[in-house]
Design an enzyme around this catalytic site. Structure first.
Site, mmCIF file in Angstrom:
data_model
loop_
_atom_site.group_PDB
_atom_site.id
_atom_site.type_symbol
_atom_site.label_atom_id
_atom_site.label_comp_id
_atom_site.label_asym_id
_atom_site.label_seq_id
_atom_site.Cartn_x
_atom_site.Cartn_y
_atom_site.Cartn_z
ATOM 1 N N SER A 121 4.953 -28.252 57.821
ATOM 2 C CA SER A 121 4.879 -28.165 56.362
ATOM 3 C C SER A 121 3.445 -27.848 55.962
ATOM 4 O O SER A 121 2.504 -28.228 56.661
ATOM 5 C CB SER A 121 5.343 -29.465 55.697
ATOM 6 O OG SER A 121 5.570 -29.220 54.325
HETATM 7 C C1 LIG Z 1 5.513 -23.243 54.087
HETATM 8 S S1 LIG Z 1 6.163 -24.761 53.543
HETATM 9 C C2 LIG Z 1 6.403 -24.534 51.810
HETATM 10 C C3 LIG Z 1 5.186 -24.249 51.017
HETATM 11 C C4 LIG Z 1 5.356 -24.633 49.576
HETATM 12 N N1 LIG Z 1 6.126 -23.701 48.850
HETATM 13 C C5 LIG Z 1 4.017 -24.905 48.950
HETATM 14 O O1 LIG Z 1 3.568 -24.164 48.089
HETATM 15 O O2 LIG Z 1 3.413 -25.909 49.316
HETATM 16 C C6 LIG Z 1 7.844 -24.655 54.097
HETATM 17 C C7 LIG Z 1 8.655 -25.879 53.742
HETATM 18 O O3 LIG Z 1 10.024 -25.578 53.966
HETATM 19 C C8 LIG Z 1 10.638 -26.784 54.343
HETATM 20 N N2 LIG Z 1 11.953 -26.455 54.917
HETATM 21 C C9 LIG Z 1 12.240 -26.052 56.182
HETATM 22 N N3 LIG Z 1 13.561 -25.867 56.309
HETATM 23 C C10 LIG Z 1 14.126 -26.146 55.111
HETATM 24 C C11 LIG Z 1 15.447 -26.154 54.612
HETATM 25 N N4 LIG Z 1 16.476 -25.806 55.373
HETATM 26 N N5 LIG Z 1 15.657 -26.524 53.321
HETATM 27 C C12 LIG Z 1 14.623 -26.886 52.524
HETATM 28 N N6 LIG Z 1 13.342 -26.905 52.938
HETATM 29 C C13 LIG Z 1 13.093 -26.539 54.208
HETATM 30 C C14 LIG Z 1 9.651 -27.389 55.318
HETATM 31 O O4 LIG Z 1 9.887 -28.770 55.521
HETATM 32 C C15 LIG Z 1 8.339 -27.083 54.616
HETATM 33 O O5 LIG Z 1 7.953 -28.150 53.800
#
Ligand SMILES: C[S@@+](CC[C@H](N)C(=O)[O-])C[C@H]1O[C@@H](n2cnc3c(N)ncnc32)[C@H](O)[C@@H]1O
Length: 402
Positions: A108
Site C-alpha cells: 500500500s
Molecule cells: C497504490 S495503493 C492506492 C493509492 C491511493 N489511491 C492513494 O492515493 O493513496 C493501492 C491500494 O489498493 C488496495 N487494493 C489491492 N487490491 C484491492 C482490491 N481488490 N480492492 C480494493 N483495494 C485493493 C491496496 O491494499 C492498496 O492500498
C-alpha cells in the site's frame, strides 16, 4: 529573530510548488484539479511512510516521520512527486521501532502525485458526476476527488482493513466524508451503482465485469492492466449499452501494485528437469522479456507466465519462464551469439511469444498505445489497431482467483 513558519503555512507553500511542478510537466491541466492539489494536505495522509533509497543493489526503503527526519524534511518529502510506501507484504509496519526495510513487497502507498493527477484528468469528470475508486490506500486520491466533486459523490473501496482505517482517520481529519467500503473492490459497489466513473488505483489482470455492469452506459472505467510479469498500461474504457465496454491503452508507463486477489501464486511449483521438453535454437533471448515493447508482447502472449534467471551448476545462466496455471515451461540458455530454448507442457510458451512478435513486426512494431481492448460478458481481448486486427485474450476473470 525570524519566526519559524508553522506546518500549515509551510505545507501550503509546498502544495503550490507541487502544483506548479505538475502543471509544468503537463500532468495537471485544469483549474478544478489544480485547486484540489493546492487544498488537500497530502502530509495528513502520509504522517508515517517509507521511501525508496537510491543505493544500488537490493531495493531498500527508509522510514520517514516528522520525529525521525525533522518536520521540515518530512513535509518536503510529503510534497515531492514520489510514491510513499505505507505497508509491505500486507502487514502493518511496527512504528515503535522503525527500521530500514529491504527485500519486501510494497502492498500500500500514496501513489506519486503526477500519476494520481494525470489519471484524475484522464477521468474527465464533470461537477455532478459520481465516482467509484478501487484502492483507497492512504486516502489522498480520494480526498482530491472529494474536493473536486463533493464527498457525497465519491465512494472508495479498500481491501485491507488496517489501510482503510488509516485512510478514514486521515479523511476525517481533513473534513472529508466520502462513502468508504472495506472489501474486495473487484466486486465494485452494487449498492451505490450506477457510477459515472470507475477508477482503479491498483492494477488488474482483467476488467471485472462488475465494473462494467455498475458503470452508466457512455461513461468511463480507468484502470491499469497488468500481468505477473509487467504492466500493460493505463486503459480508458467506455461502457456500452449492452453490458460491453471498449477502449484504448492511453499510456504505457504506469504500473500499480496488483489487486491482492489477483497476485501471482507464491509457490513457483516444480522446476522442469534437465531432460524434460524439446530443444531448438532461437534468435530471441530473455532480454525480450524485460525490454519495454517486446516485454508488453510477452505479457500478452503468455498471460500466466513468470520468469527468473539463475545459474546452473556450471555457472551458465538459465532463464526459466513458467506458466503458473499449468506445467508449461520454456528454459533459455545462451548459445554463442544465439540462444537455445527448451520447451514443454501443454503450451509451447516461446513459440507463442515468437508468433506474437511476428504479428507485431508485420504491423511496424507499434507501441502499446496502438492497442485497444474489448470487454464482453464472455470474453476480454486486447487487439492491435482494430478489434478485427490481431488479438490476444486477456486473463479470464475466474482464473485470477486463488
Ligand atoms: C497504490 S495503493 C492506492 C493509492 C491511493 N489511491 C492513494 O492515493 O493513496 C493501492 C491500494 O489498493 C488496495 N487494493 C489491492 N487490491 C484491492 C482490491 N481488490 N480492492 C480494493 N483495494 C485493493 C491496496 O491494499 C492498496 O492500498
Amino acid at each position: 529573530m525570524t519566526a519559524v513558519p508553522d506546518i500549515d503555512t509551510t505545507a501550503a507553500v509546498l502544495r503550490s510548488k507541487l502544483a506548479d511542478h505538475l502543471a509544468r510537466h503537463g500532468w495537471l491541466r485544469s483549474p478544478p484539479w489544480r485547486a484540489a492539489v493546492e487544498a488537500v494536505p497530502r502530509h495528513e495522509f502520509v504522517r508515517r511512510f517509507y521511501r525508496e533509497t537510491d543505493a544500488p543493489g537490493l531495493t531498500t526503503w527508509t522510514p520517514v516521520t516528522a520525529d525521525l527526519v525533522g518536520v521540515e524534511e518530512w513535509l518536503n518529502l510529503a510534497y515531492t512527486d514520489d510514491t510513499l510506501i505505507t505497508q509491505f507484504d500486507g502487514r502493518e509496519i511496527d512504528w515503535t521501532q522503525p527500521k530500514t526495510i529491504s527485500g519486501a513487497h510494497p502492498t500500500s502507498s500514496s501513489t506519486l502525485p503526477s500519476l494520481v493527477v494525470r489519471m484524475l484528468e484522464d477521468l474527465q469528470v464533470h461537477d455532478d458526476m459520481t465516482v467509484l475508486e478501487v484502492g483507497t490506500g492512504t486516502g489522498y486520491s480520494t480526498a482530491l476527488m472529494c474536493h473536486r466533486l463533493g464527498a457525497q459523490r465519491v465512494t472508495s473501496v479498500e481491501t485491507d482493513p488496517d489501510v482503510a482505517a488509516r485512510a478514514r482517520d486521515a479523511l476525517d481529519r481533513c473534513g472529508y466524508s466520502p462513502r468508504l467500503i472495506v472489501g474486495d473492490g473487484l466486486a465494485g459497489d452494487p449498492d451505490g451503482s450506477p457510477y459515472d466513473r470507475v477508477i482503479a488505483t491498483c492494477g488488474v489482470r482483467n476488467i471485472p465485469h462488475a465494473w462494467v455492469e455498475q458503470t452508466r452506459p457512455g461513461c468511463f472505467i480507468l484502470a491499469t492492466l497488468r500481468g505477473w510479469m509487467r504492466s500493460l498500461g493505463l486503459v480508458r474504457l467506455t461502457v456500452d449499452h449492452d453490458d460491453q465496454a471498449h477502449g484504448r491503452i492511453i499510456a504505457e508507463e504506469p504500473s500499480f501494485m496488483i489487486a491482492r486477489q489477483q497476485d501471482a501464486p507464491q509457490n513457483l511449483g516444480m522446476l522442469p528437469g534437465p531432460d524434460q521438453g524439446s530443444t531448438r535454437a532461437t534468435s530471441h533471448g530473455p532480454d525480450l522479456l524485460s525490454l519495454p515493447d517486446s516485454g508488453f508482447l510477452a505479457q500478452l502472449a503468455m498471460p500466466h507466465a513468470r520468469f527468473f534467471t539463475m545459474p546452473a551448476d556450471d555457472g551458465t545462466p538459465h532463464t526459466y519462464v513458467l506458466d503458473a496455471t499449468n506445467d508449461a515451461f520454456a528454459v533459455l540458455t545462451p548459445d554463442g551469439q544465439e540462444w537455445t530454448v527448451r520447451q514443454g507442457g501443454p503450451v509451447a510458451l516461446w513459440d507463442e511469444l515468437e508468433k506474437s512478435l511476428v504479428l507485431w513486426h508485420a504491423a511496424g512494431s507499434p507501441p502499446p498505445t496502438e492497442f485497444g481492448i474489448t470487454i464482453t460478458p464472455a470474453r476480454q481481448a486486447i487487439w492491435l489497431r482494430s478489434p478485427d486486427g490481431p488479438s490476444w485474450p486477456l486473463e479470464n476473470e475466474s482464473c485470477g482467483e486463488q
